[in-house]
Write a protein that holds these residues in place. Structure first.
Motif, mmCIF file in Angstrom:
data_model
loop_
_atom_site.group_PDB
_atom_site.id
_atom_site.type_symbol
_atom_site.label_atom_id
_atom_site.label_comp_id
_atom_site.label_asym_id
_atom_site.label_seq_id
_atom_site.Cartn_x
_atom_site.Cartn_y
_atom_site.Cartn_z
ATOM 1 N N SER A 1 0.843 -1.193 0.000
ATOM 2 C CA SER A 1 0.000 0.000 0.000
ATOM 3 C C SER A 1 0.878 1.242 0.000
ATOM 4 O O SER A 1 2.046 1.191 0.401
ATOM 5 C CB SER A 1 -0.919 -0.006 1.230
ATOM 6 N N ASP A 2 0.309 2.351 -0.431
ATOM 7 C CA ASP A 2 0.977 3.649 -0.324
ATOM 8 C C ASP A 2 2.441 3.595 -0.771
ATOM 9 O O ASP A 2 3.343 3.934 -0.022
ATOM 10 C CB ASP A 2 0.860 4.159 1.127
ATOM 11 N N THR A 3 2.613 3.190 -2.018
ATOM 12 C CA THR A 3 3.980 3.113 -2.556
ATOM 13 C C THR A 3 4.544 4.514 -2.846
ATOM 14 O O THR A 3 5.750 4.716 -2.773
ATOM 15 C CB THR A 3 4.015 2.277 -3.847
ATOM 16 N N HIS A 4 3.655 5.466 -3.190
ATOM 17 C CA HIS A 4 4.036 6.877 -3.387
ATOM 18 C C HIS A 4 5.250 7.058 -4.300
ATOM 19 O O HIS A 4 6.185 7.798 -3.975
ATOM 20 C CB HIS A 4 4.290 7.551 -2.034
ATOM 21 N N ILE A 5 5.206 6.396 -5.443
ATOM 22 C CA ILE A 5 6.357 6.444 -6.352
ATOM 23 C C ILE A 5 6.398 7.773 -7.119
ATOM 24 O O ILE A 5 5.429 8.136 -7.801
ATOM 25 C CB ILE A 5 6.301 5.246 -7.340
ATOM 26 N N GLY B 1 -3.547 1.532 -3.310
ATOM 27 C CA GLY B 1 -3.760 2.970 -3.459
ATOM 28 C C GLY B 1 -2.606 3.848 -3.017
ATOM 29 O O GLY B 1 -1.681 3.412 -2.340
ATOM 30 N N ASP B 2 -2.671 5.118 -3.429
ATOM 31 C CA ASP B 2 -1.537 6.042 -3.323
ATOM 32 C C ASP B 2 -0.308 5.397 -3.969
ATOM 33 O O ASP B 2 0.793 5.371 -3.405
ATOM 34 C CB ASP B 2 -1.248 6.477 -1.878
ATOM 35 N N ALA B 3 -0.530 4.904 -5.176
ATOM 36 C CA ALA B 3 0.559 4.317 -5.949
ATOM 37 C C ALA B 3 1.566 5.399 -6.314
ATOM 38 O O ALA B 3 2.766 5.166 -6.341
ATOM 39 C CB ALA B 3 -0.005 3.661 -7.211
ATOM 40 N N VAL C 1 -9.906 -1.071 0.161
ATOM 41 C CA VAL C 1 -10.221 0.326 -0.139
ATOM 42 C C VAL C 1 -9.072 1.157 0.423
ATOM 43 O O VAL C 1 -8.484 0.800 1.448
ATOM 44 C CB VAL C 1 -11.601 0.720 0.454
ATOM 45 N N HIS C 2 -8.736 2.234 -0.242
ATOM 46 C CA HIS C 2 -7.557 2.980 0.202
ATOM 47 C C HIS C 2 -7.765 3.715 1.526
ATOM 48 O O HIS C 2 -6.932 3.679 2.423
ATOM 49 C CB HIS C 2 -7.131 3.998 -0.864
ATOM 50 N N HIS C 3 -8.888 4.397 1.660
ATOM 51 C CA HIS C 3 -9.049 5.343 2.775
ATOM 52 C C HIS C 3 -9.333 4.685 4.122
ATOM 53 O O HIS C 3 -9.921 3.610 4.206
ATOM 54 C CB HIS C 3 -10.150 6.355 2.441
ATOM 55 N N GLY D 1 -5.497 1.490 3.690
ATOM 56 C CA GLY D 1 -4.162 2.076 3.828
ATOM 57 C C GLY D 1 -4.282 3.498 4.332
ATOM 58 O O GLY D 1 -4.900 3.744 5.361
ATOM 59 N N HIS D 2 -3.696 4.474 3.614
ATOM 60 C CA HIS D 2 -3.917 5.902 3.829
ATOM 61 C C HIS D 2 -3.199 6.468 5.066
ATOM 62 O O HIS D 2 -2.637 7.543 5.009
ATOM 63 C CB HIS D 2 -5.423 6.164 3.913
ATOM 64 N N SER D 3 -3.256 5.741 6.198
ATOM 65 C CA SER D 3 -2.693 6.266 7.441
ATOM 66 C C SER D 3 -1.232 5.873 7.615
ATOM 67 O O SER D 3 -0.584 6.330 8.555
ATOM 68 C CB SER D 3 -3.485 5.735 8.630
ATOM 69 N N HIS D 4 -0.734 5.000 6.718
ATOM 70 C CA HIS D 4 0.654 4.535 6.798
ATOM 71 C C HIS D 4 0.933 3.896 8.154
ATOM 72 O O HIS D 4 1.996 4.087 8.753
ATOM 73 C CB HIS D 4 1.640 5.678 6.498
ATOM 74 N N ARG D 5 -0.035 3.130 8.650
ATOM 75 C CA ARG D 5 0.092 2.409 9.917
ATOM 76 C C ARG D 5 -0.220 0.937 9.679
ATOM 77 O O ARG D 5 -0.938 0.592 8.745
ATOM 78 C CB ARG D 5 -0.913 2.931 10.957
HETATM 79 ZN ZN ZN Z 1 -0.420 7.490 1.348
#
Ligand code: ZN
Length: 302
Positions: free
Chosen positions: A51-55, A91-93, A203-205, A236-240
């Motif tokens: 999740s949240d790879t943020h590339i 999500g947050d790819a 779901v992402h949020h 994902g979303h919270s990075h926890r």
């Molecule tokens: Zn994120």
């Protein structure tokens, strides 16, 4: 390397599909074929959860001292080695606003994994749906894409769990998310037709009542509540990384690959083995708090 020859054949077959690109989903038919095998009920089905790879398009673009490109470059060989049958990026790819260059870099970094397993990429608030589809075109052959206007919703059938990847991207680079009426209506119509197997939604949020969370989370739960086959919602979303529960549904917050928001949280991915009555999740860290690297958490849904 055991199985190399067989794997090489699979890789070649997959590449020939991937070059026509095929996929919001880089998808082959492995999961669907496996669900038809007689011993399916005894199987454990391994899924790599990212999740949240943020590339970002640029290698040096990072946050809090983390470099998302570098992290994903460490994670991908680990995932390949774990031999998953499916991988999900929840999500947050992309780094911030879903530029085409972000997705091109993401695709490049994921290619070694795409050669050995289908990858499904969901969308988050730092993604741009149009740009995403420019780089990962929808694959008509995969049959996973669901008819929800304006949203990217997928259904992946496996021997032990049915995976529904929802789309909570509302506005690019603004925090809050929304499933929206079309998607909620689709889910409400779908769930009564899929009762023979546990369902895990992605779901992402985040699923709390925060202003930056999934704004229609209560409406999601009113749809899900009567359908006891819905066992888990991954987000994902919270990075926890944490596990909780609401209305008997397990809520699994996946750690981020890109970076954490607080030092106490791991940065990495989850090696998940789904089975008939739950999922065994092994945390694989590449940064942040690495104290629980390798720890397996058993989530049982009976
Ligand atoms: Zn994120």
């Amino acid at each position: 390397m055991p199985g190399f020859f067989h794997e090489a054949i699979d890789r070649k077959q997959f590449l020939s599909r991937a070059t026509s690109l095929g996929a919001a989903m880089l998808f082959n038919s492995t999961a669907r074929a496996d669900s038809d095998t007689p011993a399916a009920n005894q199987e454990r089905f391994r899924v790599a959860l990212l999740s949240d790879t943020h590339i970002p398009v640029t290698a040096g673009d990072g946050h809090r001292g983390f470099l998302p490109q570098e992290n994903l470059a460490k994670v991908v060989p680990q995932v390949v080695e774990s031999q998953p049958k499916l991988a999900i990026v929840n999500g947050d790819a992309a780094r911030l606003d879903g530029q085409v260059g972000d997705y091109e870099k993401l695709r490049e970094l994921l290619t070694p994994l795409a050669q050995v397993a289908p990858i499904h990429i969901g969308l988050g608030n730092h993604d741009d749906r149009g740009n995403f589809f420019n780089v990962f075109p929808a694959d008509a052959e995969s049959k996973t894409s669901q008819p929800v206007t304006g949203k990217h919703v997928s259904l992946v059938d496996t021997p032990v769990v049915r995976i529904v990847v929802l789309d909570s991207l509302l506005y690019v680079n603004k925090v809050a998310g929304l499933l929206g009426k079309n998607q909620r209506d689709w889910l409400a119509e779908f769930l009564p037709t899929a009762t023979d197997k546990p369902i895990a939604c992605f779901v992402h949020h985040t699923l709390d009542d925060g202003d930056g969370s999934l704004l229609d989370v209560d409406r999601l739960f009113s749809i899900v509540r009567p359908h006891k086959q819905v066992k888990a919602i991954f987000y994902g979303h919270s990075h926890r990384y944490e596990v909780s529960e609401r209305d008997g549904v397990k809520l699994i917050n996946l750690p981020a690959v890109g970076y954490n928001f607080t030092d106490d949280q791991p940065v990495g991915w989850v090696d998940a083995e789904f089975h008939q009555s739950g999922v065994a999740m092994t945390l694989k860290t590449v940064g942040g708090n690495q104290n629980n690297n390798g720890k397996t958490t058993d989530v049982i849904w009976g």
